[in-house]
Design a protein around this motif. Sequence first.
Motif: not given
Length: 196
Positions: A63-66, A92-98, A150-154, A158-167
């Motif tokens: 669903v749209p992030v807004e 997904n990236k849209d959720n994260l950016d939103g 959806t989970y694997l591709n999107e 996100i997990i990898q993004h936060y992993d790089q921040q040690g979160l």
Amino acid sequence: MVPDVVFVLGAPGSGKGTQCSLISKEYDYVHLSAGDLLREERQRPGSEYGEMIEEKIRNGEIVPVEVTCSLLHKAMQLSGKTRFLIDGFPRNKDNLDGWERVMSDKTKLQFILFFECSRDLCTERCLGRGAAGSGRSDDNLESLHKRFNTYLNETMPIIQHYDQQGLVRRIDAEVSPEEVFDSVKKVFNDTKRIAA
């Protein structure tokens, strides 16, 4: 006071909901499930988003992030509490950016609780839940197939993004709910110690 947020992520059927209810009892967090909020909104008479949400959920799409952020924010304000588990978001990236655009200055992200579980076991759990009458229109093989893709591709990026921040705090979700919760408690107790 800025509310503390923990994102809870993992494949469909990895036990996010079960663990969230245990965490809420033990640590006084409010459990907000992005999916439940969307399902409630879909059923709310006169909802401007209802039909669109129904269609997205049925097709295993996001669903749209807004819309999701506004439902989460409203639920946080209504609860009157300051600590939240947000289950199944950002997906997904849209959720994260939103989230970063709309909510990052309104909340403080503590960490990401990530439940790791094999696709086979997750599928078996979801189908079992569907057979037991979960009332969820997406606990069937066809929807599960889409949800996993959806989970694997999107969601994994996100997990990898936060992993790089040690979160990211990884939890083995293939064991019994009690054993999973033991691992979860270690994470929350460590966080409490660091914060103290």
